[in-house]
Write a protein that holds these residues in place. Structure first.
Motif, PDB file in Angstrom:
ATOM      1  N   LEU A  89       0.834  -1.202   0.000  1.00  0.00           N
ATOM      2  CA  LEU A  89       0.000   0.000   0.000  1.00  0.00           C
ATOM      3  C   LEU A  89       0.871   1.255   0.000  1.00  0.00           C
ATOM      4  N   GLY A  90       1.915   1.236   0.803  1.00  0.00           N
ATOM      5  CA  GLY A  90       2.823   2.382   0.859  1.00  0.00           C
ATOM      6  C   GLY A  90       3.496   2.644  -0.475  1.00  0.00           C
ATOM      7  N   ALA A  91       3.877   1.569  -1.158  1.00  0.00           N
ATOM      8  CA  ALA A  91       4.509   1.708  -2.474  1.00  0.00           C
ATOM      9  C   ALA A  91       3.510   2.297  -3.471  1.00  0.00           C
ATOM     10  N   LEU A  92       2.255   1.852  -3.378  1.00  0.00           N
ATOM     11  CA  LEU A  92       1.208   2.365  -4.257  1.00  0.00           C
ATOM     12  C   LEU A  92       0.970   3.856  -4.006  1.00  0.00           C
ATOM     13  N   ILE A  93       0.950   4.251  -2.727  1.00  0.00           N
ATOM     14  CA  ILE A  93       0.737   5.657  -2.350  1.00  0.00           C
ATOM     15  C   ILE A  93       1.859   6.535  -2.912  1.00  0.00           C
ATOM     16  N   LEU A  94       3.092   6.052  -2.777  1.00  0.00           N
ATOM     17  CA  LEU A  94       4.240   6.789  -3.320  1.00  0.00           C
ATOM     18  C   LEU A  94       4.133   6.935  -4.831  1.00  0.00           C
ATOM     19  N   ASP A  95       3.761   5.821  -5.469  1.00  0.00           N
ATOM     20  CA  ASP A  95       3.632   5.835  -6.923  1.00  0.00           C
ATOM     21  C   ASP A  95       2.552   6.828  -7.359  1.00  0.00           C
ATOM     22  N   LYS A  96       1.427   6.827  -6.644  1.00  0.00           N
ATOM     23  CA  LYS A  96       0.334   7.735  -6.997  1.00  0.00           C
ATOM     24  C   LYS A  96       0.729   9.197  -6.775  1.00  0.00           C
ATOM     25  N   ALA A  97       1.430   9.450  -5.674  1.00  0.00           N
ATOM     26  CA  ALA A  97       1.864  10.830  -5.393  1.00  0.00           C
ATOM     27  C   ALA A  97       2.818  11.307  -6.481  1.00  0.00           C
ATOM     28  N   CYS A  98       3.800  10.455  -6.841  1.00  0.00           N
ATOM     29  CA  CYS A  98       4.763  10.843  -7.875  1.00  0.00           C
ATOM     30  C   CYS A  98       4.074  11.016  -9.224  1.00  0.00           C
ATOM     31  N   ALA A  99       3.118  10.129  -9.526  1.00  0.00           N
ATOM     32  CA  ALA A  99       2.394  10.226 -10.794  1.00  0.00           C
ATOM     33  C   ALA A  99       1.616  11.542 -10.868  1.00  0.00           C
ATOM     34  N   GLN A 100       1.022  11.945  -9.732  1.00  0.00           N
ATOM     35  CA  GLN A 100       0.245  13.196  -9.711  1.00  0.00           C
ATOM     36  C   GLN A 100       1.150  14.411  -9.883  1.00  0.00           C
ATOM     37  N   ILE A 101       2.279  14.407  -9.189  1.00  0.00           N
ATOM     38  CA  ILE A 101       3.246  15.517  -9.335  1.00  0.00           C
ATOM     39  C   ILE A 101       3.682  15.605 -10.799  1.00  0.00           C
ATOM     40  N   ALA A 102       4.005  14.445 -11.379  1.00  0.00           N
ATOM     41  CA  ALA A 102       4.458  14.407 -12.772  1.00  0.00           C
ATOM     42  C   ALA A 102       3.374  14.936 -13.710  1.00  0.00           C
ATOM     43  N   SER A 135      10.608   5.347  -7.475  1.00  0.00           N
ATOM     44  CA  SER A 135       9.317   5.937  -7.823  1.00  0.00           C
ATOM     45  C   SER A 135       9.522   7.326  -8.439  1.00  0.00           C
ATOM     46  N   MET A 136      10.433   8.108  -7.841  1.00  0.00           N
ATOM     47  CA  MET A 136      10.726   9.441  -8.374  1.00  0.00           C
ATOM     48  C   MET A 136      11.343   9.351  -9.764  1.00  0.00           C
ATOM     49  N   ALA A 137      12.252   8.388  -9.933  1.00  0.00           N
ATOM     50  CA  ALA A 137      12.936   8.246 -11.223  1.00  0.00           C
ATOM     51  C   ALA A 137      11.945   7.820 -12.308  1.00  0.00           C
ATOM     52  N   LEU A 138      11.081   6.868 -11.962  1.00  0.00           N
ATOM     53  CA  LEU A 138      10.106   6.370 -12.927  1.00  0.00           C
ATOM     54  C   LEU A 138       9.234   7.494 -13.477  1.00  0.00           C
ATOM     55  N   HIS A 139       8.821   8.398 -12.569  1.00  0.00           N
ATOM     56  CA  HIS A 139       7.924   9.490 -12.975  1.00  0.00           C
ATOM     57  C   HIS A 139       8.678  10.792 -13.267  1.00  0.00           C
ATOM     58  N   ARG A 140      10.004  10.731 -13.173  1.00  0.00           N
ATOM     59  CA  ARG A 140      10.851  11.915 -13.382  1.00  0.00           C
ATOM     60  C   ARG A 140      10.411  13.092 -12.508  1.00  0.00           C
ATOM     61  N   VAL A 141      10.271  12.801 -11.224  1.00  0.00           N
ATOM     62  CA  VAL A 141       9.882  13.844 -10.270  1.00  0.00           C
ATOM     63  C   VAL A 141      11.137  14.414  -9.609  1.00  0.00           C
ATOM     64  N   PRO A 142      11.395  15.716  -9.779  1.00  0.00           N
ATOM     65  CA  PRO A 142      12.541  16.322  -9.090  1.00  0.00           C
ATOM     66  C   PRO A 142      12.296  16.318  -7.574  1.00  0.00           C
ATOM     67  N   PRO A 143      13.345  16.117  -6.776  1.00  0.00           N
ATOM     68  CA  PRO A 143      13.185  15.916  -5.336  1.00  0.00           C
ATOM     69  C   PRO A 143      12.518  17.069  -4.596  1.00  0.00           C
ATOM     70  N   GLN A 144      12.651  18.295  -5.126  1.00  0.00           N
ATOM     71  CA  GLN A 144      12.081  19.426  -4.373  1.00  0.00           C
ATOM     72  C   GLN A 144      10.553  19.387  -4.311  1.00  0.00           C
ATOM     73  N   PHE A 145       9.932  18.477  -5.101  1.00  0.00           N
ATOM     74  CA  PHE A 145       8.468  18.400  -5.082  1.00  0.00           C
ATOM     75  C   PHE A 145       7.926  17.319  -4.154  1.00  0.00           C
ATOM     76  N   LEU A 146       8.830  16.600  -3.471  1.00  0.00           N
ATOM     77  CA  LEU A 146       8.365  15.519  -2.599  1.00  0.00           C
ATOM     78  C   LEU A 146       8.854  15.744  -1.167  1.00  0.00           C
ATOM     79  N   THR A 147       7.918  15.645  -0.225  1.00  0.00           N
ATOM     80  CA  THR A 147       8.230  15.739   1.197  1.00  0.00           C
ATOM     81  C   THR A 147       7.829  14.427   1.861  1.00  0.00           C
ATOM     82  N   ILE A 148       8.612  13.998   2.844  1.00  0.00           N
ATOM     83  CA  ILE A 148       8.291  12.779   3.582  1.00  0.00           C
ATOM     84  C   ILE A 148       7.877  13.173   4.989  1.00  0.00           C
ATOM     85  N   GLU A 149       6.693  12.685   5.436  1.00  0.00           N
ATOM     86  CA  GLU A 149       6.235  12.941   6.803  1.00  0.00           C
ATOM     87  C   GLU A 149       6.412  11.684   7.649  1.00  0.00           C
ATOM     88  N   ILE A 150       7.135  11.842   8.754  1.00  0.00           N
ATOM     89  CA  ILE A 150       7.358  10.736   9.682  1.00  0.00           C
ATOM     90  C   ILE A 150       6.800  11.158  11.030  1.00  0.00           C
TER      91      ILE A 150
END
Ligand code: C2E
Ligand code: CA
Ligand code: CA
Ligand code: CA
Length: 277
Positions: A89-102, A135-150
């Motif tokens: 599920l976490g992998a899917l969420i990451l993929d969806k977030a990166c796909a949306q940013i892209a 996930s970022m590489a697959l969707h070509r998402v530059p890192p400044q568009f992704l934040t990780i919440e822990i």
């Protein structure tokens, strides 16, 4: 069904342990939901305290279950963790977030960083930063568009792994935020011992604002955060007096129903466009 990268991660590979009390029914429903692509992300705006401009979105997962309706993450994330399905599920969420940013980038929208929530179990996966990178590489998402919440609790429970993972995220160029600060058994040491950039103050501390005692606590957190060069987000801002008090005591950004509920991507894009004006 479309193959989702990361979904092939096996529980054993990722080091997830199946709890003995795992409910087979919950597991089967979650598996079916993953297979049938019933999960989607909604996006809640974060705004700057000084001028209200859009500063980012938090991606929040929803389960659109046929015949049931929208299920909230509080009702299935724990089951996903119990059954070990949180890896998929976490992998899917990451993929969806990166796909949306892209998709927003491809449409030339003025994209803001999107924050993704991470489960404590994902933090324990030694390959988790690798999964994020793929996930970022697959969707070509530059890192400044992704934040990780822990969450603070996850970080405090697994301090060494949290430090390692956060170091890896930072090496990828990602922004890292400590979530739900002040909701659990807080340790101030955590703020200095992890390479964080943002602290999100839990709704529990924002809710009683503008009461004087609540303001005193949030002011102290803001002063501490400023000394450590951390940005402060007030979570769960529901009223104008709360927002005003949070700004007065030093919060940098707000997130909450007063500004916006979490929105489907199609509605979130209106926030992006408005931010360009
Ligand atoms: P969180 O990370 O603290 O997310 C904020 C929660 O507060 C969201 O609930 C959001 O809808 C809600 N919220 C925002 N503003 C307000 C407000 O003004 N008042 C109130 N009462 N609530 C507000 P949501 O979407 O139901 O998510 C609940 C929790 O489930 C999240 O808390 C997070 O811990 C978890 N979660 C959500 N999405 C994900 C995900 O993609 N992955 C993981 N691992 N956990 C997630
Ligand atoms: Ca969060
Ligand atoms: Ca939170
Ligand atoms: Ca929370």
């Amino acid at each position: 069904a479309k193959r989702v990268p990361g979904l092939s991660v096996r529980l054993a590979d990722a080091g997830y342990v199946r709890g003995s009390g795992a409910s087979l029914q919950a597991e089967q429903a979650l598996r079916a939901g993953l297979h049938n692509e019933e999960f989607l992300l909604v996006f809640q705006p974060k705004v700057a305290a000084d001028d209200g401009r859009l500063t980012g979105f938090e991606a929040l997962v929803r389960w659109q279950r046929p015949g049931v309706g929208i299920v909230s993450p509080a009702d299935f994330i724990p089951a996903a963790e119990r059954t070990g399905l949180i890896g998929a599920l976490g992998a899917l969420i990451l993929d969806k977030a990166c796909a949306q940013i892209a998709a927003w980038l491809a449409a030339d929208e003025p994209v803001v960083p999107v924050a993704v929530n991470v489960s404590p179990l994902q933090l324990l996966d030694p390959d988790f930063a690798g999964l994020v990178a793929r996930s970022m590489a697959l969707h070509r998402v530059p890192p400044q568009f992704l934040t990780i919440e822990i969450t603070e609790t996850a970080a405090a429970t697994h301090l060494d792994q949290a430090r390692e993972r956060i170091g890896e995220f930072r090496a990828l160029g990602l922004h890292v935020a400590l979530d739900d600060f002040g909701a659990g058994v807080s340790s101030l040491n955590i703020l200095r011992s992890l390479p964080l950039q943002t602290v999100k103050i839990d709704r529990l501390l924002i809710d009683p604002m503008p009461a004087a005692d609540a303001q005193a606590v949030v002011r102290a957190v803001c002063q501490l955060a400023r000394a450590l060069q951390l940005k402060v987000v007030a979570e769960g801002v529901e009223t104008a007096p709360q927002a005003e008090a949070a700004r007065d005591v030093g919060c940098d950004e707000f997130q909450g129903y007063f500004f916006s509920r979490p929105l489907p991507a199609a509605d979130a894009v209106a926030w992006l466009r408005r931010s360009r004006l």
